[in-house]
Enzyme design. Structure first.
Site, PDB file in Angstrom:
ATOM      1  N   HIS A  60       0.822  -1.211   0.000  1.00 33.94           N
ATOM      2  CA  HIS A  60       0.000   0.000   0.000  1.00 33.94           C
ATOM      3  C   HIS A  60       0.855   1.260   0.000  1.00 33.94           C
ATOM      4  O   HIS A  60       0.459   2.284  -0.560  1.00 33.94           O
ATOM      5  CB  HIS A  60      -0.930   0.003   1.220  1.00 33.94           C
ATOM      6  CG  HIS A  60      -2.102  -0.913   1.076  1.00 33.94           C
ATOM      7  ND1 HIS A  60      -3.351  -0.634   1.608  1.00 33.94           N
ATOM      8  CD2 HIS A  60      -2.237  -2.120   0.448  1.00 33.94           C
ATOM      9  CE1 HIS A  60      -4.183  -1.614   1.321  1.00 33.94           C
ATOM     10  NE2 HIS A  60      -3.530  -2.530   0.626  1.00 33.94           N
ATOM     11  N   ASP A  61       2.011   1.198   0.626  1.00 26.23           N
ATOM     12  CA  ASP A  61       2.902   2.361   0.635  1.00 26.23           C
ATOM     13  C   ASP A  61       3.462   2.612  -0.756  1.00 26.23           C
ATOM     14  O   ASP A  61       3.428   3.745  -1.262  1.00 26.23           O
ATOM     15  CB  ASP A  61       4.035   2.142   1.633  1.00 26.23           C
ATOM     16  CG  ASP A  61       4.936   3.358   1.760  1.00 26.23           C
ATOM     17  OD1 ASP A  61       4.405   4.487   1.839  1.00 26.23           O
ATOM     18  OD2 ASP A  61       6.168   3.196   1.797  1.00 26.23           O
ATOM     19  N   VAL A  80       1.236   4.238  -3.550  1.00 24.33           N
ATOM     20  CA  VAL A  80       0.782   5.626  -3.386  1.00 24.33           C
ATOM     21  C   VAL A  80       2.008   6.529  -3.288  1.00 24.33           C
ATOM     22  O   VAL A  80       2.674   6.573  -2.249  1.00 24.33           O
ATOM     23  CB  VAL A  80      -0.110   5.777  -2.135  1.00 24.33           C
ATOM     24  CG1 VAL A  80      -0.580   7.225  -1.993  1.00 24.33           C
ATOM     25  CG2 VAL A  80      -1.310   4.850  -2.214  1.00 24.33           C
ATOM     26  N   ASP A 119      -6.419 -17.592   1.927  1.00 22.55           N
ATOM     27  CA  ASP A 119      -5.883 -18.835   1.365  1.00 22.55           C
ATOM     28  C   ASP A 119      -6.307 -19.958   2.308  1.00 22.55           C
ATOM     29  O   ASP A 119      -5.608 -20.296   3.262  1.00 22.55           O
ATOM     30  CB  ASP A 119      -4.361 -18.751   1.251  1.00 22.55           C
ATOM     31  CG  ASP A 119      -3.744 -19.958   0.560  1.00 22.55           C
ATOM     32  OD1 ASP A 119      -4.508 -20.829   0.102  1.00 22.55           O
ATOM     33  OD2 ASP A 119      -2.502 -20.015   0.475  1.00 22.55           O
ATOM     34  N   ASP A 150       7.861   5.367   0.103  1.00 18.65           N
ATOM     35  CA  ASP A 150       8.466   6.470   0.863  1.00 18.65           C
ATOM     36  C   ASP A 150       7.964   6.589   2.295  1.00 18.65           C
ATOM     37  O   ASP A 150       8.155   7.617   2.947  1.00 18.65           O
ATOM     38  CB  ASP A 150       8.240   7.791   0.137  1.00 18.65           C
ATOM     39  CG  ASP A 150       6.766   8.194   0.056  1.00 18.65           C
ATOM     40  OD1 ASP A 150       5.898   7.376   0.452  1.00 18.65           O
ATOM     41  OD2 ASP A 150       6.475   9.318  -0.405  1.00 18.65           O
ATOM     42  N   SER A 194       5.136   7.131   3.420  1.00 17.60           N
ATOM     43  CA  SER A 194       4.088   8.131   3.644  1.00 17.60           C
ATOM     44  C   SER A 194       2.876   7.505   4.318  1.00 17.60           C
ATOM     45  O   SER A 194       2.072   8.206   4.952  1.00 17.60           O
ATOM     46  CB  SER A 194       3.677   8.779   2.316  1.00 17.60           C
ATOM     47  OG  SER A 194       3.339   7.799   1.353  1.00 17.60           O
ATOM     48  N   HIS A 237      -1.391 -12.805  -0.871  1.00 20.87           N
ATOM     49  CA  HIS A 237      -2.613 -13.135  -0.125  1.00 20.87           C
ATOM     50  C   HIS A 237      -2.611 -14.571   0.381  1.00 20.87           C
ATOM     51  O   HIS A 237      -3.576 -15.014   1.001  1.00 20.87           O
ATOM     52  CB  HIS A 237      -3.848 -12.894  -1.002  1.00 20.87           C
ATOM     53  CG  HIS A 237      -4.151 -11.444  -1.215  1.00 20.87           C
ATOM     54  ND1 HIS A 237      -5.105 -10.991  -2.111  1.00 20.87           N
ATOM     55  CD2 HIS A 237      -3.614 -10.331  -0.655  1.00 20.87           C
ATOM     56  CE1 HIS A 237      -5.141  -9.665  -2.086  1.00 20.87           C
ATOM     57  NE2 HIS A 237      -4.250  -9.249  -1.212  1.00 20.87           N
ATOM     58  N   THR A 238      -1.529 -15.288   0.115  1.00 21.30           N
ATOM     59  CA  THR A 238      -1.403 -16.634   0.676  1.00 21.30           C
ATOM     60  C   THR A 238      -1.307 -16.594   2.196  1.00 21.30           C
ATOM     61  O   THR A 238      -1.561 -17.605   2.858  1.00 21.30           O
ATOM     62  CB  THR A 238      -0.166 -17.356   0.094  1.00 21.30           C
ATOM     63  OG1 THR A 238      -0.142 -18.696   0.571  1.00 21.30           O
ATOM     64  CG2 THR A 238       1.127 -16.681   0.504  1.00 21.30           C
ATOM     65  N   PRO A 296      -5.222  -0.652  -5.861  1.00 18.24           N
ATOM     66  CA  PRO A 296      -6.015  -1.774  -6.369  1.00 18.24           C
ATOM     67  C   PRO A 296      -7.097  -2.162  -5.361  1.00 18.24           C
ATOM     68  O   PRO A 296      -6.844  -2.210  -4.155  1.00 18.24           O
ATOM     69  CB  PRO A 296      -4.965  -2.886  -6.527  1.00 18.24           C
ATOM     70  CG  PRO A 296      -3.684  -2.149  -6.768  1.00 18.24           C
ATOM     71  CD  PRO A 296      -3.769  -0.926  -5.894  1.00 18.24           C
TER      72      PRO A 296
END
Length: 363
Positions: free
Chosen positions: A105-106, A109, A279, A113, A115, A227-228, A197
């Site tokens: 996620h970092d 976006v 999973d 960095d 953020s 996502h496992t 996403p």
């Protein structure tokens, strides 16, 4: 026709006897030397400009990281981060997938960095997509230890990258070398997370979002394999169980034998925040069983399930599983490669950004 009768060219000094005679061959040699010297200067100038342009381009593409970046300035950085992550995961297994998701996620976006760590009512951390992430306290703990050992040296962005790798290793995944040298960002806005996403994104949208970050379709399928490990809240997928696309029925991509199990975990109108393994049967073990579940119609999140139902991504899923009894490609090795590639998205290096004293606030 011949031109033997024409007079041969004369030099200026042949017209003026007061000017000393200089052989034509010597004059020609001098001119050639001057031109040659000028050409060398121009070539050197062009090479210099090309080098500078390449350097600027590399910085723009985030190529300023390297393995062993802190070897001289903070040699214990990896062991310190690993110790903090191990301690946390041993106490709470859900920390590992949280740290892995945090890095993802970092990076998506405004680049990798850190953020996502900045606190405030309108920062990335406070946004909807990041509201369920866990593991922030692990980053803070590692940062505190590093500031004690190497004050002002290690960025929070690099700590997040290392913690993600260590989380995979601690859950059974393969270790990879993490290039370091990131700088911490100065901007964090919740509105910027809108393009992360999403759980309902069609494959076309997923491919576009990854391509926007310099990642291809294989990278997409590989990275989603993270996502496992970990879980998803019922609120992210329960619509698939009861009223998919306003049909008053389930998503046809869900295996009919798997549907009662999901409905028992997420009853209609039940606790939206209950967590369910993404999973099934391997929630805390990193491996390619996630793709086996996708093939068998046991994908929990809609965007995950679509990786099997769409031909553009199915071939990569099949590649990890193998074909006609042949073993699949090594998911663990590919995952490390894709993580390094993602880790170089829109980096801040050199004098860009800063090294935060604490990860939750800009200096």
């Amino acid at each position: 026709m011949t031109y033997d009768h024409l007079p041969s060219p004369v030099c200026d000094n042949e017209l003026d006897p007061s000017i000393p005679h200089v052989p034509s061959t010597l004059k020609y040699s001098s001119i050639v030397m001057e031109v040659s010297s000028l050409n060398k200067t121009l070539i050197l100038l062009i090479l210099l400009l090309a080098t500078l342009a390449r350097g600027q381009g590399n910085r723009g593409r985030g190529q300023g990281t390297r393995v062993g970046f802190y070897r001289a300035t903070c040699p214990r950085v990896e062991s310190i981060v690993q110790s903090a992550v191990r301690s946390a995961v041993q106490s709470n297994a859900t920390i590992a997938p949280g740290l892995l998701r945090m890095f993802f996620h970092d990076c998506f976006v405004n680049g990798c960095d850190a953020s996502i760590l900045i606190e405030g009512p309108s920062t990335e951390k406070a946004s909807g997509p990041n509201s369920l992430l866990t593991g922030f306290e692990v980053i803070d703990a590692a940062k505190a230890q590093l500031e004690s050992a190497c004050p002002g040296v290690v960025s929070c962005a690099d700590i997040v990258a290392l913690a993600a790798r260590d989380s995979v290793v601690l859950t059974g995944g393969r270790r990879w070398q993490v290039p370091l040298g990131r700088r911490d960002g100065l901007v964090s806005q919740a509105s910027d997370t809108a393009n992360l996403p999403g759980a309902t994104d069609p494959i076309t949208v997923q491919i576009r979002k990854f391509a926007d970050k310099g990642l291809n379709t294989q990278d997409l399928v590989t990275l989603v394999g993270g996502h496992t490990i970990g879980t998803a809240a019922c609120l992210l997928f329960s619509y698939r169980l009861y009223n998919f696309n306003n049909t008053n029925g389930p998503d046809p991509d869900i295996n009919q034998a798997f549907l009662p199990q999901l409905r028992a975990l997420c009853p209609n109108g039940g606790n939206a925040f209950r967590r369910v393994a993404m999973d099934t049967g391997s929630v805390n073990s990193f491996g390619n069983s996630f793709y086996e579940n996708l093939r068998n119609g046991r994908g929990v999140i809609e965007s995950d399930a679509k990786l099997w139902s769409d031909r553009r991504t199915q071939r990569y899923v099949q590649g990890f599983l193998g074909v006609r009894g042949q073993p699949g490609s090594r998911f663990n090795a590919e995952f490390g490669r894709a993580m390094v590639k993602m880790g170089n998205i829109e980096l801040k290096t050199g004098r860009q950004g800063q090294i935060r004293r604490v990860c939750t606030a800009i200096n």
